[in-house]
Design a protein around this motif. Structure first.
Motif, PDB file in Angstrom:
ATOM      1  N   ALA A  92       0.973  -1.336  -0.047  1.00  0.00           N
ATOM      2  CA  ALA A  92      -0.067   0.059  -0.129  1.00  0.00           C
ATOM      3  C   ALA A  92       0.913   1.342   0.013  1.00  0.00           C
ATOM      4  O   ALA A  92       0.573   2.331  -0.577  1.00  0.00           O
ATOM      5  CB  ALA A  92      -0.734  -0.016   1.232  1.00  0.00           C
ATOM      6  N   GLN A  93       2.014   1.227   0.780  1.00  0.00           N
ATOM      7  CA  GLN A  93       2.677   2.403   0.934  1.00  0.00           C
ATOM      8  C   GLN A  93       3.469   2.553  -0.577  1.00  0.00           C
ATOM      9  O   GLN A  93       3.603   3.674  -1.158  1.00  0.00           O
ATOM     10  CB  GLN A  93       3.794   2.241   1.888  1.00  0.00           C
ATOM     11  N   VAL A  94       4.033   1.649  -1.292  1.00  0.00           N
ATOM     12  CA  VAL A  94       4.564   1.624  -2.731  1.00  0.00           C
ATOM     13  C   VAL A  94       3.626   2.189  -3.459  1.00  0.00           C
ATOM     14  O   VAL A  94       3.838   3.033  -4.250  1.00  0.00           O
ATOM     15  CB  VAL A  94       5.155   0.263  -2.929  1.00  0.00           C
ATOM     16  N   ASN A  95       2.148   1.477  -3.532  1.00  0.00           N
ATOM     17  CA  ASN A  95       1.151   2.183  -4.395  1.00  0.00           C
ATOM     18  C   ASN A  95       0.964   3.560  -4.332  1.00  0.00           C
ATOM     19  O   ASN A  95       0.629   4.182  -5.208  1.00  0.00           O
ATOM     20  CB  ASN A  95       0.041   1.092  -4.162  1.00  0.00           C
ATOM     21  N   GLY A  96       0.916   3.969  -2.937  1.00  0.00           N
ATOM     22  CA  GLY A  96       0.450   5.293  -2.559  1.00  0.00           C
ATOM     23  C   GLY A  96       1.671   6.417  -3.247  1.00  0.00           C
ATOM     24  O   GLY A  96       1.373   7.470  -3.786  1.00  0.00           O
ATOM     25  N   ALA A  97       2.985   5.691  -3.091  1.00  0.00           N
ATOM     26  CA  ALA A  97       3.875   6.771  -3.618  1.00  0.00           C
ATOM     27  C   ALA A  97       3.967   6.662  -5.067  1.00  0.00           C
ATOM     28  O   ALA A  97       4.228   7.935  -5.737  1.00  0.00           O
ATOM     29  CB  ALA A  97       5.477   6.015  -3.164  1.00  0.00           C
ATOM     30  N   VAL A  98       3.928   5.700  -5.589  1.00  0.00           N
ATOM     31  CA  VAL A  98       3.540   5.788  -7.118  1.00  0.00           C
ATOM     32  C   VAL A  98       2.390   6.533  -7.632  1.00  0.00           C
ATOM     33  O   VAL A  98       2.683   7.400  -8.589  1.00  0.00           O
ATOM     34  CB  VAL A  98       3.458   4.177  -7.582  1.00  0.00           C
ATOM     35  N   LYS A  99       1.507   6.403  -7.051  1.00  0.00           N
ATOM     36  CA  LYS A  99       0.455   7.225  -7.576  1.00  0.00           C
ATOM     37  C   LYS A  99       0.445   8.756  -7.329  1.00  0.00           C
ATOM     38  O   LYS A  99       0.245   9.540  -8.082  1.00  0.00           O
ATOM     39  CB  LYS A  99      -1.087   6.945  -6.766  1.00  0.00           C
ATOM     40  N   THR A 100       1.251   9.226  -6.049  1.00  0.00           N
ATOM     41  CA  THR A 100       1.552  10.583  -5.914  1.00  0.00           C
ATOM     42  C   THR A 100       2.506  11.026  -6.746  1.00  0.00           C
ATOM     43  O   THR A 100       2.417  12.114  -7.382  1.00  0.00           O
ATOM     44  CB  THR A 100       2.160  10.629  -4.375  1.00  0.00           C
TER      45      THR A 100
END
Length: 379
Positions: free
Chosen positions: A356-364
């Motif tokens: 989830a953290q990686v996904n959030g960073a990618v989307k940001t």
């Protein structure tokens, strides 16, 4: 790909709908991550239902639940394999997990920046993949098994369900771990039974006794918190303990002897169609059950993520050389308890959090790039 193939885009694909995959699914759902779980069986919990009829879990119900829902049984009771299967099915329903049953994954590879999960005429493209199927569990039997007389019934423990599968006459159970001991104990009620294999030790208290209620939490603490990749002793002995047969838990040596099971040396070959022991005796038996474990392989993963041993290279389930790829439910993924019910939930939580953290960073990052591009276009 032929014209009948279908492609579906999913942010995260979880491969495997057993306890590891369901635990990961619940943790991803809590974090608002879109995902789908693929399972080869036609029904959730089917792997447990296929085990032998009399099997009960070795761990008490208080340790058998997955994240968010304790196992619905008295804490110190020992659920049957069917009760465990029903719990997994109910767990998926309770948390509305998107499980696709009857989808057997045949290949995992990359096409550009995306992972591709191929399953028959279906194709799933994903940004991230969690392999929660464990290893490819191929029944392991010695090469000389094919030399046994064809009149001898041979079953692997994964195929054995009940005594009626065997023909009349004696049975040799090969492999003296917990599966072998329990199956031999059951069969000794109706036929001459021999148990071959080295002694694996046994827990020092009677299973289910008051004393066990004090000992089991200690064993769980050691396997869950001490024998881990973070401790020197864990790194030294953990992988070996996780891979080897565990000490006898419920059926012990005295119980086997009282039931009439004869312990014999290991099987070393075949003579005149009969199994031969290390002491050169040939046993005249009509049945052989191989409780000899499994080979753990990943022939369907077509990615450069394996070491010389053929096992995935990872850090607590995060693939080292392949961002976006994760593993849950492997032997000693983090601790000795990682591949069993008392430990899989913790690993699932960590993987879901990381994902989830990686996904959030990618989307940001993507949003920032899009805004810069829009600004440049209007400049």
């Amino acid at each position: 790909m032929d014209g009948s193939s279908t492609t579906e885009h999913v942010e995260t694909v979880v491969i495997g709908g057993g306890q590891a995959g369901l635990a990961v699914g619940r943790e991803l759902s809590r974090r608002g991550q879109p995902f789908v779980i693929l399972d080869a069986s036609e029904r959730i919990g089917e792997t447990w239902r296929r085990r032998w009829d009399s099997l009960r879990l070795f761990t008490p119900a208080r340790y058998d639940g997955l994240p968010g829902w304790r196992f619905p049984a008295p804490g110190w009771s020992f659920p049957t394999k069917d009760e465990m299967a029903d719990y997994l099915e109910a767990y998926a329903t309770r948390f509305e997990l998107p499980v696709r049953t009857g989808v057997r994954v045949e290949r995992l590879f990359k096409d550009g920046d995306r992972f591709v999960v191929a399953a028959g005429d279906r194709r799933f493209e994903a940004d991230r993949v969690v392999v929660a199927s464990g290893a490819h569990r191929t029944a392991r039997v010695p090469d000389f098994a094919s030399e046994l007389d064809p009149g001898i019934v041979q079953l692997h423990s994964s195929e054995y369900q009940r005594p009626s599968q065997l023909q009349e006459g004696g049975v040799l159970v090969v492999g003296a771990g917990n599966s072998g001991a329990e199956i031999a104990f059951e069969l000794a009620r109706t036929r001459p039974t021999w148990l071959a294999g080295r002694q694996v030790g046994e827990i020092p208290v009677r299973h289910g006794s008051l004393a066990a209620r004090f000992v089991l939490p200690v064993i769980r603490f050691l396997g869950h918190h001490v024998l881990t990749v973070r401790t020197p002793i864990g790194r030294k002995v953990g992988p070996k303990l996780a891979a080897e047969a565990t000490p006898l838990i419920r059926v012990k040596s005295k119980g086997l002897a009282a039931a009439g099971v004869e312990r014999v040396p290991k099987i070393v070959g075949v003579r005149d169609g009969l199994p031969v022991l290390a002491d050169e005796r040939a046993l005249e038996v009509r049945n052989v059950i191989w409780c000899t474990g499994y080979r753990h392989e990943f022939p369907w993963i077509d990615l450069p993520v394996f070491g010389e041993s053929g096992q995935p290279l990872h850090d607590r389930g995060v693939a080292r050389s392949m961002p976006g790829l994760y593993f849950v439910g492997l032997l000693f993924l983090y601790a000795v308890s990682s591949d069993v019910l008392p430990g899989v939930g913790r690993d699932a939580k960590r993987i879901a959090k990381h994902l989830a953290q990686v996904n959030g960073a990618v989307k940001t990052k993507k949003i920032a790039i899009d805004e810069l591009e829009r600004a440049a276009a209007h400049a």
